[in-house]
Write a protein that holds these residues in place. Sequence first.
Motif, short mmCIF file in Angstrom:
data_model
loop_
_atom_site.label_atom_id
_atom_site.label_comp_id
_atom_site.label_asym_id
_atom_site.label_seq_id
_atom_site.Cartn_x
_atom_site.Cartn_y
_atom_site.Cartn_z
N ARG B 9 0.82 -1.21 0.00
CA ARG B 9 0.00 0.00 0.00
C ARG B 9 0.85 1.26 0.00
NH1 ARG B 9 -5.18 0.05 1.57
NH2 ARG B 9 -5.00 2.15 0.68
N TYR B 10 2.02 1.18 0.61
CA TYR B 10 2.92 2.33 0.68
C TYR B 10 4.35 1.86 0.44
CZ TYR B 10 -1.13 4.22 3.13
OH TYR B 10 -2.40 4.60 3.48
N TYR B 35 -2.58 2.59 -13.81
CA TYR B 35 -2.65 4.04 -13.92
C TYR B 35 -1.64 4.68 -12.96
CZ TYR B 35 -7.22 3.67 -16.27
OH TYR B 35 -8.24 3.40 -17.15
N GLN B 37 -1.27 8.21 -10.78
CA GLN B 37 -1.97 9.40 -10.33
C GLN B 37 -1.02 10.27 -9.53
OE1 GLN B 37 -5.45 8.81 -7.84
NE2 GLN B 37 -6.21 10.86 -8.27
N LEU B 91 -2.34 2.97 -9.49
CA LEU B 91 -3.64 2.31 -9.39
C LEU B 91 -3.73 1.17 -10.39
CD1 LEU B 91 -5.78 5.56 -9.32
CD2 LEU B 91 -5.45 4.02 -7.39
N PHE B 107 -11.41 -0.41 -9.59
CA PHE B 107 -10.09 0.02 -9.16
C PHE B 107 -9.70 -0.57 -7.81
CE2 PHE B 107 -8.68 3.31 -12.14
CZ PHE B 107 -9.83 3.50 -12.88
N GLY B 108 -8.43 -0.84 -7.67
CA GLY B 108 -7.86 -1.22 -6.39
C GLY B 108 -7.56 0.01 -5.55
N PRO B 109 -7.09 -0.19 -4.30
CA PRO B 109 -6.83 0.94 -3.40
C PRO B 109 -5.58 1.74 -3.75
CG PRO B 109 -6.20 -1.10 -2.37
CD PRO B 109 -6.86 -1.47 -3.65
#
Lengths: 114, 116
Positions: B9-10, B35, B37, B91, B107-109
């Motif tokens: 996630r990070y 994607y 962002q 993403l 979409f995923g998180p």
Amino acid sequence: AQSVTQLDSHVSVSEGTPVLLRCNYSSSYSPSLFWYVQHPNKGLQLLLKYTSAATLVKGINGFEAEFKKSETSFHLTKPSAHMSDAAEYFCVVSDSRGYNKLIFGAGTRLAVHP
Amino acid sequence: EAGVAQSPRYKIIEKRQSVAFWCNPISGHATLYWYQQILGQGPKLLIQFQNNGVVDDSQLPKDRFSAERLKGVDSTLKIQPAKLEDSAVYLCASSLNPGRDQETQYFGPGTRLLVL
């Protein structure tokens, strides 16, 4: 080339008042148009989509949008804002050449005040 | 039904290091998208797979970015070497039918990358 322009980067409303998020599009073909919402630290969620059927499209959570070809607009509205509506909203056009490529606007951040 | 899964996630790395992101699409979805962002902008498509073949990678910086989708299921996006301007949320999305216009993408998180 297709593109979308979201006319407001930030919109602030009071809870219970109407919401209007503006979007203009540019397309050489009949476009498919979408609105997505992004809550903090969550994935993008589809609110609604226009696919050349009815020009007034109803989505989830009370949102709706109207496709106006003469104005090349696809504005998102809701009669009464709720605190949980605070999020980032993206207007999106689908590349009509196929393969479902989405082209996103820059986004509008909606703030809802009590 | 499980949604699109992404990990990590990070991620925080230093410039010139390499990094990899993983995505598992919704079961049965033929098409997978990555994607980028950047803060304050809308997502931009980097690459699109249809099953395990690439149908659009026109905006992928191929000198440093690579992606694969082995066996037409999960996918990995790699950056090597990373630059400061690669700091963004990455993403992953998937859709059911290959190549159909108007198809809903899920979409995923996202993976938030910070390059120092």
